[in-house]
Enzyme design. Sequence first.
Site, PDB file in Angstrom:
ATOM      1  N   GLU A 162       0.977  -1.327  -0.157  1.00 50.77           N
ATOM      2  CA  GLU A 162       0.188   0.035  -0.257  1.00 50.77           C
ATOM      3  C   GLU A 162       1.002   1.249   0.011  1.00 50.77           C
ATOM      4  O   GLU A 162       2.062   1.255   0.307  1.00 50.77           O
ATOM      5  CB  GLU A 162      -0.805  -0.067   1.358  1.00 50.77           C
ATOM      6  CG  GLU A 162      -0.298  -0.289   2.706  1.00 50.77           C
ATOM      7  CD  GLU A 162       1.046   0.550   3.075  1.00 50.77           C
ATOM      8  OE1 GLU A 162       0.658   1.842   2.872  1.00 50.77           O
ATOM      9  OE2 GLU A 162       1.872  -0.010   3.366  1.00 50.77           O
ATOM     10  N   GLY A 304       6.925   0.237   3.691  1.00 48.85           N
ATOM     11  CA  GLY A 304       5.553   0.103   3.039  1.00 48.85           C
ATOM     12  C   GLY A 304       5.550  -0.231   1.473  1.00 48.85           C
ATOM     13  O   GLY A 304       6.756  -0.764   0.843  1.00 48.85           O
ATOM     14  N   GLU A 305       4.631   0.066   0.697  1.00 52.09           N
ATOM     15  CA  GLU A 305       4.564  -0.129  -0.906  1.00 52.09           C
ATOM     16  C   GLU A 305       4.848  -1.536  -1.174  1.00 52.09           C
ATOM     17  O   GLU A 305       5.613  -1.836  -2.311  1.00 52.09           O
ATOM     18  CB  GLU A 305       5.406   0.791  -1.584  1.00 52.09           C
ATOM     19  CG  GLU A 305       6.802   0.778  -1.437  1.00 52.09           C
ATOM     20  CD  GLU A 305       7.629   2.101  -2.156  1.00 52.09           C
ATOM     21  OE1 GLU A 305       8.564   1.869  -2.823  1.00 52.09           O
ATOM     22  OE2 GLU A 305       7.237   3.334  -1.912  1.00 52.09           O
ATOM     23  N   GLY A 306       4.690  -2.370  -0.269  1.00 55.07           N
ATOM     24  CA  GLY A 306       5.030  -3.989  -0.638  1.00 55.07           C
ATOM     25  C   GLY A 306       6.484  -4.191  -0.827  1.00 55.07           C
ATOM     26  O   GLY A 306       6.982  -5.477  -1.170  1.00 55.07           O
TER      27      GLY A 306
END
Length: 338
Positions: A162, A304-306
């Site tokens: 996300e 974050g961001e995978g």
Amino acid sequence: MSRFASLAAFEAALERLPVADADAITAARARQASLTKPAGSLGRLEDIAVFMAGWQGTAQPVIEQGRAAIFAGNHGFVVHGVSAFPASVTAAMVGNFAAGGAAINALAGAAGLDLRVIALDLDRPTADFTIAAAMDETECLAALAAGAAVVEPGLHLLVVGEMGIGNSTAAAALCARSYGGSPAQWAGPGTGVDAGGIARKVAVVERALAFHADAPDTPFEILRRLGGREIAGVAGAVLEARRLRIPVVLDGFISCAALAPLAAAVPAITDHCLAGHCSAEPGHIRLLEHLGLDPLLSLGMRLGEGSGAALAVSVIRAALATHNGMATFAQAGVADGL
């Protein structure tokens, strides 16, 4: 037709969770026992291979079609100063994803993953959840459906992540409502706020919990009131992956928090999930314990961001490489094993 066209459809999906293929698990374990190594000597790599076999329904699982799905959304409560960055950074980072310049671009490429970025109404933040539900029913269902839409039959593995300025505050609220504990136990530095910023996050979560205290304690109501579009997108993707028996690698605190209201009611929702890593966000290790997940990596990451989940795919690939590529005792001419 949308996978989650109604609340009833969402609830039905959560109630009818497929299980792993027991025959494939048995066959994968038998293969592990036949490989040229002492039993258990590859540690968790053996467990990962068996896990993948169970969800792919084959004794020799592969990752030929892997996807990373990154959901982005904005939050109305950021007006309370809970983040070190303005909400405009969410759209800027989505642009960076599109240009190929973010960490997830590099890590997804290194892991051999197809990267999809799903921006969910960035120009329309959720409502400030200290004074209203973050999303109405239609908005939450739309976000869940957007998550489901990125999951296709034939995928061998799904990574979820996300991007959303302020969303560690929403994650803290979801965890506190789902599992109890004080907001101070769940709220951390996120993108790097100082002690004053953490105090503001705690206060915002306290106000949100108080405002929604009398709301129904159902997964959908908790998600729509305290979550965000990108968080619901993650939940929708994970739930659809379960329907299709696609194994999932979860990223950090926010991605895992997307499942908190679902898992608090239906703990089996995480059975097809691996925790890619334990992030540096303090609440993440506590959340993983509630979810019953043991992270593959712990590298102090908190982007974050995978990113952490994508990095963990290399470990999963290594597990499958040994599982599928090693010789058996019979093939190696070793009569009695090791």
